[in-house]
Design a protein around this motif. Structure first.
Motif, PDB file in Angstrom:
ATOM      1  N   GLU A 146       3.782   8.158  15.019  1.00  0.00           N
ATOM      2  CA  GLU A 146       1.986   8.027  15.267  1.00  0.00           C
ATOM      3  C   GLU A 146       1.741   9.309  16.299  1.00  0.00           C
ATOM      4  O   GLU A 146       0.746  10.383  15.833  1.00  0.00           O
ATOM      5  CB  GLU A 146       1.541   6.616  15.916  1.00  0.00           C
ATOM      6  CG  GLU A 146      -0.573   6.826  15.913  1.00  0.00           C
ATOM      7  CD  GLU A 146      -0.831   5.957  16.781  1.00  0.00           C
ATOM      8  OE1 GLU A 146      -2.133   5.376  16.497  1.00  0.00           O
ATOM      9  OE2 GLU A 146      -0.114   4.850  16.856  1.00  0.00           O
ATOM     10  N   TRP A 174       2.673   4.040   3.592  1.00  0.00           N
ATOM     11  CA  TRP A 174       1.575   5.176   4.278  1.00  0.00           C
ATOM     12  C   TRP A 174      -0.127   4.961   4.696  1.00  0.00           C
ATOM     13  O   TRP A 174      -0.247   4.353   4.391  1.00  0.00           O
ATOM     14  CB  TRP A 174       1.666   5.974   2.893  1.00  0.00           C
ATOM     15  CG  TRP A 174       3.094   6.434   2.614  1.00  0.00           C
ATOM     16  CD1 TRP A 174       3.950   6.680   1.792  1.00  0.00           C
ATOM     17  CD2 TRP A 174       3.746   7.908   3.347  1.00  0.00           C
ATOM     18  NE1 TRP A 174       5.746   6.951   0.985  1.00  0.00           N
ATOM     19  CE2 TRP A 174       4.848   8.010   1.734  1.00  0.00           C
ATOM     20  CE3 TRP A 174       3.022   8.755   3.863  1.00  0.00           C
ATOM     21  CZ2 TRP A 174       5.826   9.557   2.982  1.00  0.00           C
ATOM     22  CZ3 TRP A 174       4.462  10.191   4.201  1.00  0.00           C
ATOM     23  CH2 TRP A 174       5.276  10.086   3.607  1.00  0.00           C
ATOM     24  N   SER A 175       0.096   6.387   6.012  1.00  0.00           N
ATOM     25  CA  SER A 175      -1.603   5.831   6.712  1.00  0.00           C
ATOM     26  C   SER A 175      -1.731   7.383   6.327  1.00  0.00           C
ATOM     27  O   SER A 175      -1.436   8.386   6.777  1.00  0.00           O
ATOM     28  CB  SER A 175      -1.826   5.653   8.132  1.00  0.00           C
ATOM     29  OG  SER A 175      -0.795   6.452   8.133  1.00  0.00           O
ATOM     30  N   THR A 176      -3.370   7.195   6.189  1.00  0.00           N
ATOM     31  CA  THR A 176      -4.061   8.426   6.630  1.00  0.00           C
ATOM     32  C   THR A 176      -3.286   8.719   7.685  1.00  0.00           C
ATOM     33  O   THR A 176      -3.926  10.611   7.649  1.00  0.00           O
ATOM     34  CB  THR A 176      -5.669   8.329   6.485  1.00  0.00           C
ATOM     35  OG1 THR A 176      -5.748   7.558   7.624  1.00  0.00           O
ATOM     36  CG2 THR A 176      -5.774   7.425   5.361  1.00  0.00           C
ATOM     37  N   LEU A 177      -3.335   8.531   8.277  1.00  0.00           N
ATOM     38  CA  LEU A 177      -2.709   9.581   9.416  1.00  0.00           C
ATOM     39  C   LEU A 177      -1.775   9.813   9.272  1.00  0.00           C
ATOM     40  O   LEU A 177      -1.012  11.574   9.265  1.00  0.00           O
ATOM     41  CB  LEU A 177      -2.467   8.328  10.803  1.00  0.00           C
ATOM     42  CG  LEU A 177      -2.310   9.750  12.135  1.00  0.00           C
ATOM     43  CD1 LEU A 177      -2.866  10.564  12.834  1.00  0.00           C
ATOM     44  CD2 LEU A 177      -1.338   7.964  13.500  1.00  0.00           C
ATOM     45  N   GLN A 178      -0.185   9.461   9.043  1.00  0.00           N
ATOM     46  CA  GLN A 178       0.257   9.892   8.424  1.00  0.00           C
ATOM     47  C   GLN A 178       0.179  11.865   7.506  1.00  0.00           C
ATOM     48  O   GLN A 178       0.887  12.709   7.529  1.00  0.00           O
ATOM     49  CB  GLN A 178       1.216   9.145   7.681  1.00  0.00           C
ATOM     50  CG  GLN A 178       2.212   8.476   8.608  1.00  0.00           C
ATOM     51  CD  GLN A 178       3.370   7.223   7.484  1.00  0.00           C
ATOM     52  OE1 GLN A 178       2.330   6.696   6.897  1.00  0.00           O
ATOM     53  NE2 GLN A 178       4.545   7.600   8.106  1.00  0.00           N
ATOM     54  N   ASN A 226       8.183   5.076   1.573  1.00  0.00           N
ATOM     55  CA  ASN A 226       7.722   3.893   2.095  1.00  0.00           C
ATOM     56  C   ASN A 226       6.688   2.956   0.619  1.00  0.00           C
ATOM     57  O   ASN A 226       6.428   3.762  -0.074  1.00  0.00           O
ATOM     58  CB  ASN A 226       6.607   4.999   3.094  1.00  0.00           C
ATOM     59  CG  ASN A 226       6.846   5.448   4.522  1.00  0.00           C
ATOM     60  OD1 ASN A 226       7.540   6.570   3.943  1.00  0.00           O
ATOM     61  ND2 ASN A 226       6.128   5.210   5.540  1.00  0.00           N
ATOM     62  N   THR A 229      -6.315  -4.797  -1.881  1.00  0.00           N
ATOM     63  CA  THR A 229      -5.349  -4.168  -1.551  1.00  0.00           C
ATOM     64  C   THR A 229      -4.575  -4.378  -2.201  1.00  0.00           C
ATOM     65  O   THR A 229      -3.472  -5.766  -2.255  1.00  0.00           O
ATOM     66  CB  THR A 229      -4.564  -3.930   0.165  1.00  0.00           C
ATOM     67  OG1 THR A 229      -5.680  -4.046   0.433  1.00  0.00           O
ATOM     68  CG2 THR A 229      -3.670  -2.979   0.636  1.00  0.00           C
ATOM     69  N   VAL A 255      -6.331   5.871  -0.721  1.00  0.00           N
ATOM     70  CA  VAL A 255      -4.684   5.694   0.162  1.00  0.00           C
ATOM     71  C   VAL A 255      -5.539   4.286   1.249  1.00  0.00           C
ATOM     72  O   VAL A 255      -7.235   4.537   1.727  1.00  0.00           O
ATOM     73  CB  VAL A 255      -4.623   6.156   1.315  1.00  0.00           C
ATOM     74  CG1 VAL A 255      -3.568   5.642   2.242  1.00  0.00           C
ATOM     75  CG2 VAL A 255      -3.901   7.236   0.797  1.00  0.00           C
ATOM     76  N   HIS A 256      -5.537   3.653   1.477  1.00  0.00           N
ATOM     77  CA  HIS A 256      -6.334   2.034   1.544  1.00  0.00           C
ATOM     78  C   HIS A 256      -6.611   2.468   3.374  1.00  0.00           C
ATOM     79  O   HIS A 256      -5.444   2.850   3.967  1.00  0.00           O
ATOM     80  CB  HIS A 256      -5.473   0.481   1.708  1.00  0.00           C
ATOM     81  CG  HIS A 256      -5.749  -0.403   2.310  1.00  0.00           C
ATOM     82  ND1 HIS A 256      -7.540  -1.281   1.501  1.00  0.00           N
ATOM     83  CD2 HIS A 256      -5.529  -1.056   3.411  1.00  0.00           C
ATOM     84  CE1 HIS A 256      -8.386  -1.695   2.606  1.00  0.00           C
ATOM     85  NE2 HIS A 256      -6.506  -2.153   3.868  1.00  0.00           N
ATOM     86  N   GLU A 257      -7.210   1.749   3.828  1.00  0.00           N
ATOM     87  CA  GLU A 257      -7.449   1.953   5.932  1.00  0.00           C
ATOM     88  C   GLU A 257      -8.302   0.779   5.938  1.00  0.00           C
ATOM     89  O   GLU A 257      -9.188   0.193   5.137  1.00  0.00           O
ATOM     90  CB  GLU A 257      -8.525   2.995   6.225  1.00  0.00           C
ATOM     91  CG  GLU A 257      -7.801   4.199   5.834  1.00  0.00           C
ATOM     92  CD  GLU A 257      -9.200   5.567   6.199  1.00  0.00           C
ATOM     93  OE1 GLU A 257      -9.910   6.113   7.098  1.00  0.00           O
ATOM     94  OE2 GLU A 257     -10.210   5.468   4.974  1.00  0.00           O
ATOM     95  N   GLU A 258      -7.668  -0.208   6.432  1.00  0.00           N
ATOM     96  CA  GLU A 258      -8.648  -1.843   7.059  1.00  0.00           C
ATOM     97  C   GLU A 258      -9.693  -1.384   7.304  1.00  0.00           C
ATOM     98  O   GLU A 258     -10.389  -2.815   7.610  1.00  0.00           O
ATOM     99  CB  GLU A 258      -7.534  -2.089   8.156  1.00  0.00           C
ATOM    100  CG  GLU A 258      -7.591  -3.875   7.917  1.00  0.00           C
ATOM    101  CD  GLU A 258      -7.554  -4.653   7.242  1.00  0.00           C
ATOM    102  OE1 GLU A 258      -8.149  -5.622   6.486  1.00  0.00           O
ATOM    103  OE2 GLU A 258      -5.934  -4.321   6.034  1.00  0.00           O
TER     104      GLU A 258
END
Length: 312
Positions: A13, A94-98, A189, A243, A286-289
């Motif tokens: 991160e 996978w995250s939106t930050l990545q 991932n 999700t 892309v999922h974000e909580e």
């Protein structure tokens, strides 16, 4: 989660934030903020989606739409599917930050083997994100929203790669079109997506700029091209919070349909009545909580497939 895994995630991160902070955001995200969405396709209350949203959905499992039979068109190069989708959120998706850290500008017609096609939809205000809109509406009658919006086309280098198999299109008559594909996660991932965010783009001339005509449905957009003359692309954003996770090596079946009515749905009617070839791509959020409303990240699922209608 082990301490070692927590440390690795913290390092990843931090590295992602540092790398993204040193890059020129104008190349990727900021241009999208200079334009407002061309159309808010539908804000629905209760279960009514209105006439602009006709049909569409996701079918989970290998039997979606059944086998390709009369009235279906298959692209070349289909393979056998393997695995199923996992509905439990994994530890390291996978995250939106990545994705922000590995985003690069994408041009129309450009091809890359090491990158995943995507869209970053920056929002002028948080409630331009339909998930935020529904969350902050404070109205029990508003349960669903679909927005049709302009986005910046990007590559996610070495990102959440997927392939597809058993892709086909079914055409019932001049006012019905459905498409299906089995989507395989071939990245390292897990891929977490909003379950109902998958939509298909049906383009009659994907190599050209849009002529401005497009019809939107609950899970589909049909028009000349997703690209406009300014180099932006358009997307259909859904407000779903449910999700679905595709683990590495596993797959899900994505299926969408569009159905018109006499006197309406001009893009779909023209596409099928003219018998012209068309290209289909699937996209997902892309999922974000707990999304902030700053931007929505979309990825292409599988490949683009061109279909030739009977007689062509």
């Amino acid at each position: 989660m082990s301490q070692q895994l927590k440390d690795a995630l913290s390092q990843a991160e931090h590295a992602g934030r540092v790398e993204f902070a040193t890059r020129d955001a104008d190349d990727v995200i900021v241009p999208a903020t200079r334009r407002v969405r061309r159309q808010r396709a539908m804000v629905a209350t209760g279960s009514a989606l209105g006439v602009a949203v006709i049909a569409g959905g996701i079918v989970w499992g290998a039997e979606a739409y059944g086998p390709a039979g009369p009235g279906t068109v298959d692209p070349a190069g289909s393979a056998n599917p393997s695995g199923t989708a996992n509905t439990e959120v994994p530890e390291v998706p996978w995250s939106t930050l990545q994705l922000a850290a590995i985003a690069e500008p994408r041009k129309q017609g450009e091809l890359r083997e090491d990158s995943v096609a995507g869209m970053i939809c920056n929002h002028d205000s948080p409630t331009d994100d339909p998930r935020v809109y529904v969350r902050e509406a404070h109205n029990d009658t508003i349960s669903h929203a679909l927005f049709f919006t302009d986005c910046a086309p990007v590559w996610f280098k070495h990102g959440p790669a997927t392939t597809d198999s058993e892709a086909f299109v079914s055409m019932g008559d001049s006012l019905e079109l459905a498409s299906q594909a089995t989507i395989h996660n071939v990245s390292a991932n897990s891929i977490a997506i909003d379950r109902d965010s998958i939509f298909m783009w049906v383009e009659s001339a994907p190599a050209k700029a849009s002529d401005g005509s497009a019809d939107t449905y609950a899970g589909a957009v049909i028009g000349t091209s997703m690209w406009d003359t300014s180099g932006y692309v358009t997307a259909l954003l859904d407000s779903s919070t449910a999700t679905t996770v595709i683990e590495p090596g596993e797959a899900l079946v994505a299926a969408e349909a569009a159905a018109g009515v006499p006197g309406g749905s001009a893009a779909l009617s023209n596409l099928l009545k003219n018998g012209q070839p068309f290209t289909v791509t699937f996209w997902a959020r892309v999922h974000e909580e707990n999304p902030s409303g700053d931007a929505t990240y979309l990825i292409q699922l599988g490949a683009a497939h061109e279909y030739l209608q009977a007689g062509n």
